[in-house]
Design an enzyme around this catalytic site. Structure first.
Site, PDB file in Angstrom:
ATOM      1  N   HIS B  95       0.851  -1.188   0.000  1.00  0.00           N
ATOM      2  CA  HIS B  95       0.000   0.000   0.000  1.00  0.00           C
ATOM      3  C   HIS B  95       0.890   1.242   0.000  1.00  0.00           C
ATOM      4  O   HIS B  95       2.004   1.210   0.509  1.00  0.00           O
ATOM      5  CB  HIS B  95      -0.898  -0.007   1.243  1.00  0.00           C
ATOM      6  CG  HIS B  95      -1.962   1.038   1.183  1.00  0.00           C
ATOM      7  ND1 HIS B  95      -1.729   2.346   1.545  1.00  0.00           N
ATOM      8  CD2 HIS B  95      -3.247   0.981   0.782  1.00  0.00           C
ATOM      9  CE1 HIS B  95      -2.842   3.053   1.375  1.00  0.00           C
ATOM     10  NE2 HIS B  95      -3.784   2.227   0.916  1.00  0.00           N
ATOM     11  N   GLU B 143      -3.861   2.525  -7.358  1.00  0.00           N
ATOM     12  CA  GLU B 143      -4.277   3.642  -6.508  1.00  0.00           C
ATOM     13  C   GLU B 143      -3.338   4.834  -6.693  1.00  0.00           C
ATOM     14  O   GLU B 143      -2.272   4.874  -6.077  1.00  0.00           O
ATOM     15  CB  GLU B 143      -4.209   3.259  -5.028  1.00  0.00           C
ATOM     16  CG  GLU B 143      -5.207   2.245  -4.571  1.00  0.00           C
ATOM     17  CD  GLU B 143      -5.448   2.377  -3.059  1.00  0.00           C
ATOM     18  OE1 GLU B 143      -6.608   2.504  -2.651  1.00  0.00           O
ATOM     19  OE2 GLU B 143      -4.447   2.361  -2.301  1.00  0.00           O
TER      20      GLU B 143
END
Lengths: 226, 226, 226, 226
Positions: B95, B143
């Site tokens: 992430h 993302e």
């Protein structure tokens, strides 16, 4: 519950023997020994088991690590608030297997105090022990990395490291409690550690990998029973 | 339980709103929406809550992160085995708030397969998405970091990033499922994401910070109900 | 050459204004000021320019960073031996832009002494200053990160931080020299720093980004000329 | 000067044998071999020696590492601009001794192109080689870490790793040149590597630790002389 000394702090590390359901089992054995002897035994399960263990026992539960971030958008990080929500009383920090920076230790210790959480900072040398004592944690745990996991107790193999650590730490900050770790596996090792002036031990494989957890923990606390 | 697509994956991050007991509550709301609609909703609680959440719900639970170590003397680390013992079906990795190295992603993905665990690798650009697809994970989640937490959905603000990601990923490895994330907060955003060719979304603040979790998740799944 | 106090230590950081050939030029200006005034000015060029700068001037040259590794198979790392071979007299360590761990600082400081190299450890708070002083470096430089690069001098904006740092450091280790940094750009700032009890300053943008390097450095040393 | 293939790229690592003045000497030997044979030999000295070596020879000089930052306030970091100012033509990245993240590799490769710099990304497995090829570097160097420094050449001990790497890399990005490394020390190893389809080798201890640098490098280039 809060902590008191002398203290036996069991670090579950990432051992398979103390993971998941077995983490709860091991914590319950530690709790049993505490209830039977009055000598405080605390546990530091894996991060993933923290909330589950903390809600299963009434002895102090520590996190193995905390990151220097506050609650918010920090995927995969562990905050002081999260370990408190999970039911922990405090955290290990700067273990030789998870070293962090001194500015981070300073920041986390300051915030832990505000949150009423206990901090136990690991250190590899007397000088580093003194250094981390300077940021005012609850405890410092001196652990010469070369003895970790060996079964050769620092309290007997290198007592001068503990003596020097106590001397330097007390000079820098007399309010910091000193534990010792690395190679601890028996009551004899604990007795030697306490005789040198520490208030307890940090132990891992000596308990986690023992065939009989109850027997192993009972042996550790035996010299501390009043 | 196992995963299926389309998928709404809710990342609890380190938000105070989804910590401790509230983690269990939020996971139960997600489970309720799944049971009512048949659209799969999965949750990624904080590491410290993982075992507790996983034993409380019957939807897939993900870890937010895993370290590239095997069970053993790794204080403060998270292993694949530990998240499996805790009841997770898999893990987010890389992430933007917890980037790791490509050799670690490769190693973790290979081991996750052996353990029957699902991997969802986050990536910030189409090129990085293609790169991580090359190590054969279950999913890639594109993302753009500049949109994370903004409420501006990538699926509407930068559709060309999703389109290019799908193109590059499919060329490198057609078996990898592509999710998208960043700024997702409504069913409209999900519909746009799926229309572009993704199989679901990764969402965090859009759900966690919502006043009404049930309403927020129900809105997200609405365009996916058959 | 060796160091002496008072000392003006110029950190070139990774600024384009002090890179490559300009690194040599800036170092020569610093050398000129030293020769004209007798006030010691030292320079810390970028890693890539270290050997070239060190062989071009006769003032002390510092590395901006050193890794905790010994010579050997360590691609991309900087050893104490390499900076010594390059002609440096010592190194900055733990700058707020390149923090390292306390066990690494301890290890590097111990080895630096064996090699006859000087160490200047940066710290962000009085407590961290005391902590790094406990590992016995040559110097500690207190630099509140929030003032770095602002032009607001720590010596005037937050004198209490310097005072407290001096107090804590002297208690832990009276032999450690204390510099201060962050926001320093004028002789007035230097005078204030020395009056508080420091033996010099660590300065970066205040010199590197100045239009006239000679004038800027001459201004800094002016209150120190005997 | 620019690069061409076949290429022998010598990584000086942090070896004491190739540090400081000896870095310039070794680079001059490499230059001599190039001038005598026409086979291109490039060198990657330690960071601290980069500018000094680059201004001393007319063969391509590489940095061993670059950080993902742009020029500015980044003490102790190495920028692409700094290595360019120092005279380097490009950089190694992601060596097994200095791994970085895939998003950083992506970012550095994109910026290197804008600056006209060459990138050689190291990878430990065929899958990681394919992954890094996806971000479009100039070269990928496959180096199984277990063979680095052993003297057991990957080109002979594990030819299937090279073959699979070439296959996966070419599928992802046919424009990326593939080098191989680990254990290379003789012309025979180079010949085997080139026969498998690579365009050159990355070599370190095989040259740096050789008693006679000229003889060692001449042996390496011998199968490539036309």
């Amino acid at each position: 519950m809060s902590i008191k000394f002398p203290l036996i702090l069991i670090n579950f590390k990432a051992y398979s023997q103390s993971s998941g359901k077995k983490a709860v089992e091991l914590a319950k054995v530690a709790e049993k020994v505490y209830k039977e002897t009055g000598v405080l035994v605390a546990v530091a399960p894996q991060l993933t088991d923290l909330a589950l263990v903390a809600q299963s026992v009434e002895i102090p539960v520590f996190s193995q690590h905390v990151d220097d971030v506050t609650p918010g958008a920090h995927t995969g990080h562990v905050t002081l608030e999260a370990i408190k929500d999970a039911g922990a009383v405090g955290t290990l920090l700067n273990h030789s297997e998870k070293r962090i920076r001194i500015d981070q230790i300073d920041s986390i210790v300051k915030r832990a105090k505000e949150l009423g959480l206990v901090t136990c900072i690991c250190a590899n040398t007397p000088e580093v022990s003194a250094a981390v004592a300077a940021v005012n944690p609850t405890m410092v745990a001196i652990e010469p990395p070369e003895l970790i996991g060996t079964g050769i107790p620092v309290s007997k193999a290198k007592p001068e490291i503990i003596t020097k650590t106590l001397e330097l730490v007390k000079k820098v900050n007399p309010e910091v409690a000193v534990l010792c770790g690395a190679g601890i596996s028996s009551g004899e090792d604990v007795a030697a550690a306490v005789k040198l002036g520490t208030v307890g031990v940090l132990v891992a494989s000596g308990v986690v990998k023992a065939k009989d957890w109850y027997k192993a923990i009972m042996d550790l606390v035996s010299p501390l029973i009043k």
